[in-house]
Design an enzyme around this catalytic site. Structure first.
Site, PDB file in Angstrom:
ATOM      1  N   ASP A  67       0.822  -1.212   0.000  1.00 23.66           N
ATOM      2  CA  ASP A  67       0.000   0.000   0.000  1.00 23.66           C
ATOM      3  C   ASP A  67       0.854   1.260   0.000  1.00 23.66           C
ATOM      4  O   ASP A  67       2.077   1.206   0.229  1.00 23.66           O
ATOM      5  CB  ASP A  67      -0.958  -0.004   1.204  1.00 23.66           C
ATOM      6  CG  ASP A  67      -0.299  -0.523   2.480  1.00 23.66           C
ATOM      7  OD1 ASP A  67       0.946  -0.475   2.577  1.00 23.66           O
ATOM      8  OD2 ASP A  67      -1.009  -0.981   3.374  1.00 23.66           O
ATOM      9  N   ASN A 136      -7.202  -3.455  14.364  1.00 24.09           N
ATOM     10  CA  ASN A 136      -8.597  -3.730  13.982  1.00 24.09           C
ATOM     11  C   ASN A 136      -8.705  -4.902  13.014  1.00 24.09           C
ATOM     12  O   ASN A 136      -9.760  -5.128  12.431  1.00 24.09           O
ATOM     13  CB  ASN A 136      -9.231  -2.469  13.366  1.00 24.09           C
ATOM     14  CG  ASN A 136      -8.549  -2.066  12.056  1.00 24.09           C
ATOM     15  OD1 ASN A 136      -7.600  -2.707  11.615  1.00 24.09           O
ATOM     16  ND2 ASN A 136      -9.030  -1.008  11.430  1.00 24.09           N
ATOM     17  N   HIS A 138      -6.989  -5.277  10.150  1.00 24.10           N
ATOM     18  CA  HIS A 138      -6.756  -5.012   8.725  1.00 24.10           C
ATOM     19  C   HIS A 138      -5.461  -5.664   8.242  1.00 24.10           C
ATOM     20  O   HIS A 138      -4.529  -5.891   9.012  1.00 24.10           O
ATOM     21  CB  HIS A 138      -6.809  -3.499   8.404  1.00 24.10           C
ATOM     22  CG  HIS A 138      -5.627  -2.689   8.833  1.00 24.10           C
ATOM     23  ND1 HIS A 138      -5.718  -1.340   9.114  1.00 24.10           N
ATOM     24  CD2 HIS A 138      -4.306  -3.001   9.021  1.00 24.10           C
ATOM     25  CE1 HIS A 138      -4.522  -0.884   9.436  1.00 24.10           C
ATOM     26  NE2 HIS A 138      -3.655  -1.868   9.391  1.00 24.10           N
ATOM     27  N   GLU A 143      -9.598  -2.227   5.494  1.00 27.90           N
ATOM     28  CA  GLU A 143     -10.184  -2.023   6.807  1.00 27.90           C
ATOM     29  C   GLU A 143     -11.408  -2.933   6.970  1.00 27.90           C
ATOM     30  O   GLU A 143     -11.929  -3.456   5.980  1.00 27.90           O
ATOM     31  CB  GLU A 143     -10.605  -0.545   6.952  1.00 27.90           C
ATOM     32  CG  GLU A 143      -9.483   0.466   6.735  1.00 27.90           C
ATOM     33  CD  GLU A 143      -8.448   0.497   7.869  1.00 27.90           C
ATOM     34  OE1 GLU A 143      -8.350  -0.490   8.634  1.00 27.90           O
ATOM     35  OE2 GLU A 143      -7.729   1.502   7.977  1.00 27.90           O
TER      36      GLU A 143
HETATM   37  C1  F6R Z   1       1.634  -1.591   6.069  1.00 29.20           C
HETATM   38  C2  F6R Z   1       0.310  -2.195   6.146  1.00 29.20           C
HETATM   39  C3  F6R Z   1      -0.458  -2.305   7.429  1.00 29.20           C
HETATM   40  C4  F6R Z   1       0.415  -2.628   8.649  1.00 29.20           C
HETATM   41  C5  F6R Z   1      -0.418  -2.663   9.922  1.00 29.20           C
HETATM   42  C6  F6R Z   1       0.417  -2.901  11.153  1.00 29.20           C
HETATM   43  O1  F6R Z   1       2.133  -1.596   4.748  1.00 29.20           O
HETATM   44  O2  F6R Z   1      -0.182  -2.606   5.152  1.00 29.20           O
HETATM   45  O3  F6R Z   1      -1.461  -3.271   7.295  1.00 29.20           O
HETATM   46  O4  F6R Z   1       1.042  -3.857   8.448  1.00 29.20           O
HETATM   47  O5  F6R Z   1      -1.114  -1.470  10.063  1.00 29.20           O
HETATM   48  O6  F6R Z   1       1.237  -1.799  11.356  1.00 29.20           O
HETATM   49  P1  F6R Z   1       2.427  -1.839  12.439  1.00 29.20           P
HETATM   50  O7  F6R Z   1       3.395  -2.849  11.954  1.00 29.20           O
HETATM   51  O8  F6R Z   1       2.998  -0.455  12.402  1.00 29.20           O
HETATM   52  O9  F6R Z   1       1.777  -2.214  13.721  1.00 29.20           O
END
Ligand code: F6R
Length: 271
Positions: A67, A136, A138, A143
């Site tokens: 992303d 959450n 995702h 989401e």
């Molecule tokens: C990042 C992504 C997100 C993160 C997730 C966890 O490219 O796609 O899904 O993997 O938000 O983020 P952290 O590792 O910062 O807890």
């Protein structure tokens, strides 16, 4: 799903790096799916160390990130392009032109998703997708309530995601609310998936993803539909798993079997 619970964050990073290194040794022109965020940082550090020791080369590897924020310049330190370059790409021998992220300021944002999908397809699909998980549930920026069949597209971030990610920002710094993300359907097409989870704030999401029903309310639960997923979690993120003892036991058993027979249950899917 293979669930590996390890005590130390360092062990988790090492386990992830070993998986990547084994894949790249077997298939030097591998296509890696990469994630940003705090979770994979140590994994990238391990891979950089392996590269510096001459144990791995990325010079034929291609990569696709999950992303990217929409509506900022790629030179903006907030951009995931900036994050990937400074955390990983600049320290290894990957060719920068072989590293791909969705364009954060495309001329036509609606065309960016199909274009990115086409690029992934042209590269031969993703061999190994690395994922973190949001508190959450995702994956990518899919989401809760995202279609389990979704493809790369624009998503509005959940307020909880904006809040989680704001911890990395300076006070008052602009924070995008839109992103372009691979869809859940896109992620499920990777040949193998490695999800990393660290910390107690991920425990509920990890439990729902692995042991809950497959539901758009927890996008990571869609991984139950994939035949080759490994979840590597620390004890805190695994603390709500009902079958934690069983996963630990299976892991120990498999480690013993590996000593005796080699990695016989590993599918040879990289060809
Ligand atoms: C990042 C992504 C997100 C993160 C997730 C966890 O490219 O796609 O899904 O993997 O938000 O983020 P952290 O590792 O910062 O807890």
């Amino acid at each position: 799903m293979e669930v590996v619970i390890l005590d130390e964050a360092q062990e988790i990073a090492k386990k992830g790096a070993t998986l990547v290194a084994e894949l790249v040794a077997k298939k030097p022109h591998s296509v890696l799916g990469l994630a940003t965020g705090g979770t994979p940082v140590q994994l990238y550090k391990h891979l950089i160390a392996l590269y510096q020791q001459g144990q791995i080369s990325f010079n034929q590897v291609q990569s696709f990130n999950l992303d990217e924020y929409l509506g900022i310049a790629s030179s903006n330190p907030l951009s995931y392009r900036h994050f990937m370059n400074s955390c990983f790409f600049e320290h290894i021998d990957v060719k920068l032109e072989n590293t791909h992220l969705p364009d954060c300021s495309p001329a036509n944002p609606r065309e960016e998703g199909p274009r990115y999908e086409q690029q992934i397809k042209a590269a031969g699909g993703i061999d190994l997708q690395i994922l973190g998980i949001g508190s959450n549930g995702h994956i990518g920026f899919n989401e809760p309530s995202s279609s389990l069949a979704s493809r790369t597209r624009i998503k509005t971030l959940a307020q909880s995601t904006i809040e989680d990610n704001s911890k990395l920002l300076k006070p008052g710094e602009f924070q995008p609310h839109l992103a372009i993300t691979m869809g859940i359907g896109t992620i499920l097409e990777a040949r193998r998936i490695l999800l990393l989870a660290l910390g107690e704030h991920k425990a509920e999401a990890v439990q729902a993803a692995i042991e809950g029903p497959v539901t758009a309310m927890c996008p990571a639960s869609a991984l139950q539909l994939h035949p080759h997923v490994t979840v590597v979690s620390d004890a805190a993120a695994a603390s709500q798993l009902e079958l934690a003892d069983y996963y630990r036991w299976v892991y120990r058993e498999n480690e013993e079997l590996k000593k005796e027979y080699g990695n016989f249950y590993e599918l040879d899917i990289y060809g």
